[in-house]
Design an enzyme around this catalytic site. Structure first.
Site, mmCIF file in Angstrom:
data_model
loop_
_atom_site.group_PDB
_atom_site.id
_atom_site.type_symbol
_atom_site.label_atom_id
_atom_site.label_comp_id
_atom_site.label_asym_id
_atom_site.label_seq_id
_atom_site.Cartn_x
_atom_site.Cartn_y
_atom_site.Cartn_z
ATOM 1 N N HIS A 135 72.653 -42.471 -34.825
ATOM 2 C CA HIS A 135 74.089 -42.385 -35.130
ATOM 3 C C HIS A 135 74.617 -43.726 -35.643
ATOM 4 C CE1 HIS A 135 74.946 -38.369 -33.498
ATOM 5 N NE2 HIS A 135 73.962 -38.629 -32.663
ATOM 6 N N CYS B 58 71.649 -37.253 -37.368
ATOM 7 C CA CYS B 58 71.093 -36.610 -36.177
ATOM 8 C C CYS B 58 70.827 -35.124 -36.463
ATOM 9 C CB CYS B 58 72.008 -36.825 -34.983
ATOM 10 S SG CYS B 58 71.100 -36.752 -33.438
ATOM 11 N N LYS C 133 97.294 -44.686 -26.570
ATOM 12 C CA LYS C 133 97.073 -45.790 -25.634
ATOM 13 C C LYS C 133 95.797 -46.541 -26.006
ATOM 14 C CE LYS C 133 97.370 -43.806 -21.754
ATOM 15 N NZ LYS C 133 96.547 -43.333 -20.672
ATOM 16 N N GLY C 134 94.794 -45.781 -26.452
ATOM 17 C CA GLY C 134 93.516 -46.401 -26.826
ATOM 18 C C GLY C 134 93.691 -47.360 -27.994
ATOM 19 N N LYS D 199 119.518 -50.818 -23.023
ATOM 20 C CA LYS D 199 119.485 -49.771 -22.004
ATOM 21 C C LYS D 199 118.115 -49.773 -21.299
ATOM 22 C CE LYS D 199 121.453 -45.173 -22.497
ATOM 23 N NZ LYS D 199 121.417 -44.074 -23.464
ATOM 24 N N GLU E 215 77.190 -44.301 -37.283
ATOM 25 C CA GLU E 215 78.654 -44.391 -37.298
ATOM 26 C C GLU E 215 79.211 -45.269 -36.181
ATOM 27 O OE1 GLU E 215 76.846 -41.723 -36.585
ATOM 28 O OE2 GLU E 215 77.803 -40.350 -35.168
ATOM 29 N N SER F 239 100.906 -37.276 -22.927
ATOM 30 C CA SER F 239 99.617 -37.879 -23.279
ATOM 31 C C SER F 239 99.505 -37.971 -24.803
ATOM 32 C CB SER F 239 98.483 -37.043 -22.700
ATOM 33 O OG SER F 239 98.551 -35.741 -23.208
ATOM 34 N N SER F 240 98.390 -38.481 -25.270
ATOM 35 C CA SER F 240 98.106 -38.613 -26.706
ATOM 36 C C SER F 240 99.108 -39.499 -27.447
ATOM 37 C CB SER F 240 98.076 -37.237 -27.392
ATOM 38 O OG SER F 240 97.245 -36.363 -26.704
HETATM 39 N N1 GLN Z 1 70.967 -31.016 -31.172
HETATM 40 C C1 GLN Z 1 70.109 -32.002 -31.718
HETATM 41 C C2 GLN Z 1 69.227 -32.643 -30.670
HETATM 42 O O1 GLN Z 1 69.494 -32.548 -29.519
HETATM 43 C C3 GLN Z 1 70.905 -33.073 -32.462
HETATM 44 C C4 GLN Z 1 71.796 -33.880 -31.581
HETATM 45 C C5 GLN Z 1 72.842 -34.656 -32.329
HETATM 46 O O2 GLN Z 1 73.151 -34.339 -33.460
HETATM 47 N N2 GLN Z 1 73.435 -35.627 -31.682
HETATM 48 O O3 GLN Z 1 68.232 -33.251 -30.987
#
Ligand code: GLN
Length: 533
Positions: free
Chosen positions: A508, A383, A18-19, A225, A510, A14-15
């Protein structure tokens, strides 16, 4: 044109990436003008990775519709720039749950419910659903795990059968395996790959393309081969060398001819792949003009994959500014005193605290946020990192000594971060505030400057929230609320007035960043760190 289906299986170990291979194929076909859709089938029994330990599973990638999914979906989105959904990640858990719910509802009318045909039919219907739901020209399905694993057998059987539903001419099977290099004899070995292909053949699948992960270039005799013993022609053997960067993989695979091969196998309209922008991005990445150090303070540091999208977004911000971003991975549990924070963060041009759950390591995060605030180092809290900055500010600026999140202390007198009312007494799995929500940006804020619009949609994954009971106390201080969710009046972004760049976001960002189009907040965070250098 009928939808075409590409299946990617893995062999030997694995690893192997593939992704990345699946994502690269998506990019190469999309760059030829085709509408592609990637999906991942994970054979484990969890319904989704949402409740899994990041140390075991890496990051949980969140889709706009609130799916908690495998991190490979992040690679797919970053490479193909196609926004994915819950249905792009199926697990055995999901398959069994939907079957068993139907069984309890009496839908099977006396039938015996079995792996074959019921589980395999459910898997097949999910492969086809992605095609109908999206209208894609090509659906690329990656099967998690390694061929021969007991739990992946129903998936392998389903993809064997599907060629009879959609037509053999509309399917291509790619098998990715390792060719180990033995230093002692200076040779690449093909035997494990031969065995792996034999195993796949035993399940009734002849791979159309053999993709070889290798440290060394394949020689002519190795290729001969492999072709002979895996029943494939020479142009069906694709070398997949270990690249200096994952962004180079699609370009490498294109040079190996995988795009052309798939076009001819699936009888797709051929076109010159438009890769200029991608190539320029890779070039910029390989030729930075400067370097900065970003301290990433978290508690899952030992497995960098736990913060995969954050790391990728930092890199993307760096590419934009012609800067190499060196991430200094700091275990927050190693920071227990202000002195230790100073020692470990001294070299940082910027500090980022990403998401996380639970009390462990939060002391070090709070000390890090304080260090960033007091020393005017660019700070990006994501977050949990946003919640940490609020707790730190309440304690050290507003004088609420015991301020905390009720996630970490139920009895604090100053619960500045608290459970959302609809989160009381719910099951753990799938019940967080998930997916895209609206955020209105305050005029003149750093965030508004970054986004250059007043309203954005960002993906969430959290249970706790800024407690509006404390709003006034914060508002009459240096902290400003730069982003607000209008539907539920929730605080989405905090910033500091008297700091060059201090931004905490409840969402998030990102997940929305792309290597050639960094998220505006990551772009400006890196920009601020560069100025601070
Ligand atoms: N633990 C925090 C919450 O539930 C922050 C969650 C996170 O950082 N994704 O609100």
């Amino acid at each position: 044109m009928a939808t075409k289906f590409i299946f990617i299986t893995g062999g030997v170990v694995s690893s192997l990436g593939k992704g990345i291979a699946a994502a690269s194929i998506g990019l190469l076909l999309k760059s030829r003008g085709l509408k592609v859709e990637n999906q991942k089938f994970d054979p484990y029994l969890n319904i989704d990775p949402g409740t899994m330990d990041p140390f075991q599973h890496g990051e949980v990638f969140v889709t706009i519709d609130g799916g908690e999914t495998d991190l490979d979906l992040g690679h797919y989105e970053r490479f193909t720039d196609v926004t994915l959904h819950k249905f792009n990640n199926t697990t055995s858990g999901k398959v069994y749950k939907s079957l068993l719910d139907r069984e309890r509802a009496g839908d099977f009318q006396g039938e015996t419910v079995q792996v074959i045909p019921h589980v395999t039919d459910e898997i097949k219907s999910r492969i086809l659903q992605t095609a109908t739901e999206t209208g894609a020209d090509v659906v690329i399905t990656e099967i998690g795990g390694t061929v021969g694993d007991i739990e992946s057998l129903p998936f392998i059987e389903a993809i064997r059968q599907i060629k009879f539903s959609v037509g053999r001419e509309n399917c291509a099977f790619i098998h990715l395996g390792l060719l180990p290099y033995l230093k002692e004899c200076g040779e690449i070995k093909t035997k494990p790959m031969q065995h792996s292909v034999k195993e796949l053949l035993g399940f009734g699948i002849q791979p159309d393309i053999i993709m070889c992960r290798s440290e060394k270039q394949l020689t002519k005799s190795i290729r001969e081969k492999l072709g002979l013993f895996c029943n494939v022609s020479q142009d069906s053997i694709i070398e997949n060398l270990t690249a200096k960067s994952i962004y180079e993989v699609p370009l490498m695979l294109e040079r190996e001819g995988i795009g052309k091969k798939l076009i001819s196998l699936l009888n797709l309209p051929d076109a010159e792949p438009a890769l200029t922008e991608w190539k320029a991005m890779v070039h910029k990445f390989y030729h930075p003009e400067t370097e900065i150090t970003i301290a990433l303070v978290g508690k899952y540091i030992d497995l960098h994959d736990s913060y995969l999208s954050v790391a990728e977004a930092l890199t993307a911000g760096g590419i934009f500014h012609n800067t190499r971003v060196k991430i200094d991975w700091i275990d927050s549990e190693n920071i227990q005193t202000p002195e230790k924070a100073a020692e470990l963060l001294e070299k940082a041009d910027g500090i980022i605290i990403p998401g996380g759950f639970g009390d462990r390591g939060t002391t070090g995060m709070i000390l890090s946020a304080r260090y960033a605030r007091e020393h005017k180092i660019p700070y990006f809290g994501i977050c949990l990192g946003m919640q940490i900055s609020v707790i730190e500010f309440a304690r050290n600026v507003l004088g609420m000594d015991d301020a905390n999140s009720t996630e970490f202390s139920k009895n604090t007198e100053h619960p500045v971060i608290d459970l959302m009312p609809d989160q009381k007494d719910v099951d753990l799995g799938g019940t967080l505030r998930l997916g895209a929500c609206t955020c209105l940006l305050s005029e003149g804020s750093l965030s508004e400057k970054a986004y250059k619009v007043h309203e954005v949609q960002e993906r969430h994954r959290h249970r706790y929230e800024f407690n509006n009971l404390f709003r006034e106390q914060f508002e009459s201080s240096d902290m400003i609320f730069a982003g607000r969710n209008p539907d539920r009046n929730l605080i989405e972004i905090v910033e500091l007035k008297s700091h060059p760049w201090f931004v905490g976001v409840q969402f998030h960002p990102e997940f929305a960043s792309r290597p050639n189009r960094p998220h505006p907040l990551f772009r400006d965070f890196i920009g601020a760190a560069l100025q601070n250098k």
